[in-house]
Write a protein that holds these residues in place. Structure first.
Motif, PDB file in Angstrom:
ATOM      1  N   ASP A 137       0.824  -1.199   0.000  1.00 35.03           N
ATOM      2  CA  ASP A 137       0.000   0.000   0.000  1.00 35.03           C
ATOM      3  C   ASP A 137       0.869   1.264   0.000  1.00 35.03           C
ATOM      4  N   THR A 140       2.563   1.616  -3.567  1.00 32.85           N
ATOM      5  CA  THR A 140       1.660   2.043  -4.638  1.00 32.85           C
ATOM      6  C   THR A 140       1.180   3.474  -4.422  1.00 32.85           C
ATOM      7  N   GLU A 141       0.986   3.875  -3.178  1.00 36.64           N
ATOM      8  CA  GLU A 141       0.590   5.257  -2.906  1.00 36.64           C
ATOM      9  C   GLU A 141       1.689   6.228  -3.338  1.00 36.64           C
ATOM     10  N   LYS A 204      -5.006  -2.343  -5.542  1.00 35.81           N
ATOM     11  CA  LYS A 204      -3.771  -1.685  -5.955  1.00 35.81           C
ATOM     12  C   LYS A 204      -2.700  -2.668  -6.422  1.00 35.81           C
ATOM     13  N   GLY A 258      -1.479   5.075  -7.135  1.00 37.23           N
ATOM     14  CA  GLY A 258      -2.031   3.770  -7.435  1.00 37.23           C
ATOM     15  C   GLY A 258      -2.818   3.794  -8.736  1.00 37.23           C
ATOM     16  N   ARG A 265      -6.766   1.938 -12.751  1.00 44.55           N
ATOM     17  CA  ARG A 265      -5.488   1.577 -12.154  1.00 44.55           C
ATOM     18  C   ARG A 265      -4.458   1.234 -13.220  1.00 44.55           C
ATOM     19  N   ASP A 267      -2.236  -1.326 -13.157  1.00 46.52           N
ATOM     20  CA  ASP A 267      -1.619  -2.548 -12.672  1.00 46.52           C
ATOM     21  C   ASP A 267      -0.954  -3.370 -13.765  1.00 46.52           C
TER      22      ASP A 267
END
Length: 285
Positions: A137, A140-141, A204, A258, A265, A267
Protein backbone atom coordinates in the motif's frame (compact mmCIF):
# COMPACT_ATOMS: atom_id res chain seq x y z
CA UNK A 1 -9.49 -20.71 -6.70
CA UNK A 2 -6.45 -22.69 -7.87
CA UNK A 3 -8.28 -26.01 -8.03
CA UNK A 4 -10.73 -24.54 -10.54
CA UNK A 5 -8.04 -23.62 -13.05
CA UNK A 6 -8.10 -25.32 -16.44
CA UNK A 7 -4.59 -26.74 -16.78
CA UNK A 8 -5.39 -28.58 -20.01
CA UNK A 9 -5.37 -25.49 -22.23
CA UNK A 10 -3.18 -25.72 -25.32
CA UNK A 11 -2.27 -23.43 -28.22
CA UNK A 12 -1.06 -24.27 -31.69
CA UNK A 13 2.60 -23.41 -32.32
CA UNK A 14 1.90 -20.98 -35.16
CA UNK A 15 -0.67 -19.06 -33.14
CA UNK A 16 1.68 -19.02 -30.17
CA UNK A 17 4.58 -17.69 -32.26
CA UNK A 18 2.43 -14.96 -33.79
CA UNK A 19 1.07 -13.77 -30.46
CA UNK A 20 4.48 -13.85 -28.77
CA UNK A 21 6.11 -11.71 -31.47
CA UNK A 22 3.49 -9.03 -30.94
CA UNK A 23 3.61 -9.16 -27.14
CA UNK A 24 7.41 -9.10 -26.98
CA UNK A 25 7.46 -5.88 -29.01
CA UNK A 26 4.88 -4.39 -26.66
CA UNK A 27 7.03 -5.21 -23.63
CA UNK A 28 9.90 -3.22 -25.06
CA UNK A 29 7.59 -0.34 -25.86
CA UNK A 30 6.14 -0.33 -22.36
CA UNK A 31 9.56 -0.41 -20.75
CA UNK A 32 10.53 2.69 -22.67
CA UNK A 33 7.31 4.40 -21.61
CA UNK A 34 7.98 3.56 -17.96
CA UNK A 35 11.40 5.13 -18.26
CA UNK A 36 10.00 8.21 -20.00
CA UNK A 37 7.32 8.70 -17.33
CA UNK A 38 9.61 7.80 -14.39
CA UNK A 39 7.36 4.93 -13.31
CA UNK A 40 9.06 2.36 -11.04
CA UNK A 41 7.83 -1.22 -11.51
CA UNK A 42 8.09 -4.33 -9.35
CA UNK A 43 7.29 -7.71 -10.92
CA UNK A 44 6.91 -10.55 -8.42
CA UNK A 45 6.90 -14.16 -9.62
CA UNK A 46 5.36 -16.67 -7.23
CA UNK A 47 3.99 -20.17 -7.73
CA UNK A 48 4.64 -23.83 -7.11
CA UNK A 49 8.06 -25.41 -7.44
CA UNK A 50 8.96 -26.38 -11.04
CA UNK A 51 6.20 -24.09 -12.39
CA UNK A 52 8.85 -22.29 -14.44
CA UNK A 53 9.45 -19.00 -12.63
CA UNK A 54 13.14 -18.85 -13.55
CA UNK A 55 12.44 -19.81 -17.17
CA UNK A 56 9.74 -17.17 -17.48
CA UNK A 57 12.01 -14.49 -16.08
CA UNK A 58 14.79 -15.54 -18.45
CA UNK A 59 12.45 -15.18 -21.42
CA UNK A 60 10.95 -11.94 -20.13
CA UNK A 61 14.23 -10.07 -19.91
CA UNK A 62 15.14 -10.93 -23.50
CA UNK A 63 12.66 -8.23 -24.54
CA UNK A 64 14.04 -5.64 -22.13
CA UNK A 65 16.93 -3.20 -22.10
CA UNK A 66 19.37 -4.71 -19.58
CA UNK A 67 20.26 -1.22 -18.35
CA UNK A 68 16.74 -0.71 -17.06
CA UNK A 69 16.04 -3.73 -14.87
CA UNK A 70 17.48 -5.93 -12.17
CA UNK A 71 16.58 -9.51 -11.19
CA UNK A 72 16.62 -10.64 -7.59
CA UNK A 73 16.63 -14.36 -6.74
CA UNK A 74 15.10 -14.52 -3.28
CA UNK A 75 16.73 -17.05 -0.99
CA UNK A 76 16.72 -17.71 2.74
CA UNK A 77 17.61 -14.76 4.93
CA UNK A 78 21.24 -14.07 5.75
CA UNK A 79 22.38 -13.60 9.32
CA UNK A 80 22.37 -9.83 8.81
CA UNK A 81 18.84 -9.89 7.37
CA UNK A 82 17.57 -11.90 10.32
CA UNK A 83 18.49 -8.94 12.52
CA UNK A 84 15.90 -6.80 10.73
CA UNK A 85 12.14 -7.06 10.07
CA UNK A 86 11.57 -9.55 7.23
CA UNK A 87 10.65 -6.85 4.72
CA UNK A 88 13.86 -4.89 5.28
CA UNK A 89 15.69 -6.77 2.55
CA UNK A 90 13.00 -5.79 0.05
CA UNK A 91 12.92 -2.14 1.11
CA UNK A 92 16.62 -2.07 0.21
CA UNK A 93 15.97 -3.61 -3.24
CA UNK A 94 13.30 -1.26 -4.61
CA UNK A 95 13.65 -0.05 -8.21
CA UNK A 96 14.45 3.57 -8.90
CA UNK A 97 11.97 5.69 -10.84
CA UNK A 98 11.80 4.52 -14.45
CA UNK A 99 13.38 1.15 -13.69
CA UNK A 100 12.12 -2.39 -13.10
CA UNK A 101 12.86 -4.89 -10.34
CA UNK A 102 11.99 -8.55 -11.00
CA UNK A 103 11.76 -10.97 -8.08
CA UNK A 104 12.16 -14.74 -8.42
CA UNK A 105 9.86 -15.45 -5.47
CA UNK A 106 9.28 -12.48 -3.24
CA UNK A 107 8.17 -11.07 0.10
CA UNK A 108 5.45 -13.73 0.05
CA UNK A 109 8.06 -16.29 1.02
CA UNK A 110 7.28 -15.33 4.63
CA UNK A 111 3.69 -16.62 4.48
CA UNK A 112 4.38 -19.55 2.15
CA UNK A 113 7.63 -21.52 2.37
CA UNK A 114 8.59 -20.10 5.77
CA UNK A 115 5.14 -20.99 7.05
CA UNK A 116 5.25 -24.48 5.56
CA UNK A 117 8.72 -25.06 7.03
CA UNK A 118 7.45 -23.75 10.41
CA UNK A 119 9.97 -20.91 10.47
CA UNK A 120 7.16 -18.57 11.42
CA UNK A 121 4.85 -19.06 14.40
CA UNK A 122 1.08 -19.08 14.01
CA UNK A 123 0.92 -16.02 16.22
CA UNK A 124 3.20 -14.17 13.78
CA UNK A 125 1.22 -15.00 10.65
CA UNK A 126 -1.40 -12.24 11.00
CA UNK A 127 1.34 -9.65 11.57
CA UNK A 128 3.19 -10.91 8.48
CA UNK A 129 0.11 -10.46 6.31
CA UNK A 130 -0.53 -7.02 7.76
CA UNK A 131 3.08 -6.01 7.08
CA UNK A 132 2.88 -7.22 3.47
CA UNK A 133 -0.34 -5.34 2.79
CA UNK A 134 1.07 -2.19 4.37
CA UNK A 135 4.30 -2.59 2.35
CA UNK A 136 2.42 -2.76 -0.94
CA UNK A 137 0.00 0.00 0.00
CA UNK A 138 2.79 2.42 0.89
CA UNK A 139 4.66 1.69 -2.33
CA UNK A 140 1.66 2.04 -4.64
CA UNK A 141 0.59 5.26 -2.91
CA UNK A 142 4.05 6.62 -3.66
CA UNK A 143 3.79 5.66 -7.33
CA UNK A 144 5.12 2.11 -7.54
CA UNK A 145 3.43 -0.27 -9.97
CA UNK A 146 3.37 -3.78 -8.49
CA UNK A 147 2.61 -6.72 -10.76
CA UNK A 148 2.18 -10.09 -9.08
CA UNK A 149 2.19 -13.28 -11.16
CA UNK A 150 1.34 -16.68 -9.68
CA UNK A 151 2.34 -19.69 -11.80
CA UNK A 152 0.12 -22.68 -11.09
CA UNK A 153 0.53 -26.38 -11.85
CA UNK A 154 -1.02 -29.43 -10.21
CA UNK A 155 0.66 -32.05 -8.06
CA UNK A 156 0.96 -34.61 -10.87
CA UNK A 157 2.61 -32.16 -13.26
CA UNK A 158 4.96 -30.94 -10.55
CA UNK A 159 6.09 -34.48 -9.73
CA UNK A 160 6.60 -35.17 -13.44
CA UNK A 161 8.84 -32.12 -13.77
CA UNK A 162 10.78 -32.97 -10.61
CA UNK A 163 11.42 -36.51 -11.89
CA UNK A 164 12.63 -35.16 -15.23
CA UNK A 165 15.06 -32.81 -13.48
CA UNK A 166 16.28 -35.54 -11.14
CA UNK A 167 16.93 -37.91 -14.05
CA UNK A 168 19.95 -35.85 -15.14
CA UNK A 169 22.97 -35.02 -13.02
CA UNK A 170 23.11 -31.65 -14.75
CA UNK A 171 19.71 -30.60 -13.40
CA UNK A 172 19.19 -32.76 -10.31
CA UNK A 173 20.68 -30.04 -8.10
CA UNK A 174 17.68 -27.84 -8.85
CA UNK A 175 15.36 -30.11 -6.86
CA UNK A 176 15.75 -29.93 -3.08
CA UNK A 177 14.45 -32.08 -0.26
CA UNK A 178 12.12 -29.23 0.64
CA UNK A 179 10.72 -29.26 -2.90
CA UNK A 180 9.93 -32.96 -2.63
CA UNK A 181 8.40 -32.49 0.82
CA UNK A 182 6.05 -29.82 -0.47
CA UNK A 183 5.04 -32.13 -3.33
CA UNK A 184 4.29 -34.94 -0.89
CA UNK A 185 2.10 -32.58 1.12
CA UNK A 186 0.84 -30.70 -1.90
CA UNK A 187 -2.71 -30.29 -0.61
CA UNK A 188 -1.48 -28.65 2.58
CA UNK A 189 0.78 -26.27 0.68
CA UNK A 190 -2.02 -25.59 -1.80
CA UNK A 191 -4.24 -24.41 1.06
CA UNK A 192 -1.55 -22.00 2.23
CA UNK A 193 -1.26 -20.57 -1.28
CA UNK A 194 -5.04 -20.28 -1.61
CA UNK A 195 -5.17 -18.35 1.66
CA UNK A 196 -2.31 -16.08 0.58
CA UNK A 197 -3.98 -15.25 -2.73
CA UNK A 198 -7.31 -14.52 -1.06
CA UNK A 199 -5.81 -12.29 1.62
CA UNK A 200 -3.47 -10.27 -0.59
CA UNK A 201 -5.42 -9.82 -3.84
CA UNK A 202 -5.99 -6.08 -3.57
CA UNK A 203 -7.17 -3.35 -5.92
CA UNK A 204 -3.77 -1.69 -5.96
CA UNK A 205 -1.76 -4.89 -6.30
CA UNK A 206 -3.92 -7.72 -7.66
CA UNK A 207 -2.77 -11.24 -8.37
CA UNK A 208 -2.64 -12.59 -11.93
CA UNK A 209 -2.87 -16.38 -11.90
CA UNK A 210 -1.18 -18.13 -14.82
CA UNK A 211 -1.78 -21.72 -15.86
CA UNK A 212 1.90 -22.72 -16.07
CA UNK A 213 1.45 -25.30 -18.80
CA UNK A 214 2.79 -25.46 -22.33
CA UNK A 215 3.14 -22.03 -23.97
CA UNK A 216 2.11 -20.28 -20.76
CA UNK A 217 4.31 -17.27 -21.60
CA UNK A 218 1.33 -15.97 -23.57
CA UNK A 219 -0.56 -15.49 -20.31
CA UNK A 220 2.37 -13.77 -18.60
CA UNK A 221 3.06 -11.45 -21.50
CA UNK A 222 -0.59 -10.57 -21.98
CA UNK A 223 -0.86 -9.64 -18.30
CA UNK A 224 2.14 -7.35 -18.65
CA UNK A 225 0.91 -5.71 -21.85
CA UNK A 226 -2.87 -5.45 -21.65
CA UNK A 227 -2.94 -2.12 -19.79
CA UNK A 228 -0.75 -0.36 -22.34
CA UNK A 229 -3.51 2.22 -22.94
CA UNK A 230 -3.04 3.63 -19.45
CA UNK A 231 0.58 4.44 -20.19
CA UNK A 232 -0.47 6.26 -23.33
CA UNK A 233 -2.94 8.35 -21.37
CA UNK A 234 -0.34 8.94 -18.68
CA UNK A 235 1.91 10.43 -21.37
CA UNK A 236 -0.63 13.08 -22.35
CA UNK A 237 0.32 15.48 -19.55
CA UNK A 238 1.22 18.92 -20.85
CA UNK A 239 4.70 20.39 -20.78
CA UNK A 240 4.03 22.51 -17.71
CA UNK A 241 3.06 19.43 -15.71
CA UNK A 242 6.18 17.60 -16.85
CA UNK A 243 8.44 20.47 -15.85
CA UNK A 244 6.78 20.79 -12.44
CA UNK A 245 7.10 17.07 -11.83
CA UNK A 246 3.35 16.50 -11.42
CA UNK A 247 1.14 14.40 -13.68
CA UNK A 248 -2.47 13.23 -13.61
CA UNK A 249 -2.79 10.76 -10.76
CA UNK A 250 0.67 11.55 -9.36
CA UNK A 251 2.00 13.13 -6.25
CA UNK A 252 4.59 15.88 -6.27
CA UNK A 253 7.33 13.32 -6.29
CA UNK A 254 6.58 12.83 -9.99
CA UNK A 255 5.68 9.17 -9.53
CA UNK A 256 2.32 7.75 -10.39
CA UNK A 257 -0.02 6.96 -7.59
CA UNK A 258 -2.03 3.77 -7.43
CA UNK A 259 -3.83 5.08 -10.54
CA UNK A 260 -2.63 6.42 -13.85
CA UNK A 261 -4.29 8.77 -16.30
CA UNK A 262 -7.57 9.09 -14.39
CA UNK A 263 -9.72 6.69 -12.40
CA UNK A 264 -8.35 3.44 -13.79
CA UNK A 265 -5.49 1.58 -12.15
CA UNK A 266 -2.11 1.03 -13.80
CA UNK A 267 -1.62 -2.55 -12.67
CA UNK A 268 -0.25 -3.57 -16.04
CA UNK A 269 2.35 -0.84 -16.61
CA UNK A 270 5.61 -2.16 -18.05
CA UNK A 271 9.07 -2.54 -19.45
CA UNK A 272 11.51 -1.20 -22.10
CA UNK A 273 13.55 -2.46 -25.03
CA UNK A 274 17.25 -2.30 -25.74
CA UNK A 275 19.63 -3.16 -28.52
CA UNK A 276 22.24 -5.26 -26.73
CA UNK A 277 21.72 -8.83 -25.62
CA UNK A 278 20.30 -8.86 -22.08
CA UNK A 279 22.02 -10.90 -19.42
CA UNK A 280 20.24 -12.32 -16.38
CA UNK A 281 21.78 -10.86 -13.28
CA UNK A 282 20.35 -12.69 -10.25
CA UNK A 283 21.16 -11.23 -6.87
CA UNK A 284 20.44 -12.71 -3.48
CA UNK A 285 17.89 -10.75 -1.50
Amino acid sequence: MLEKLDLTKKMEKEEYKEKMEHLEKNLGKLQRRCKELNIPVMIAFEGFGAAGKGLQIGKLIQSLDPRGFRVYAVKSETEEEKMHPFLWRFWTKLPEKGRIAIYDTSWYRRVLTDRFDKKIKKSELADAYESILSFEDQLTEDGMVIIKLFLAIDRKEQKKRFDRLLSSKDTAWRVTEDDLKRNEKFDKYLEMNEEMLARTDTEKAPWHIVEAVRNNRINNWFTLCHREDLLDRGGDADKADRESGTFPGRGRSGRTGGRCGGDERADGVHPWQGGSEPVLQPEGV
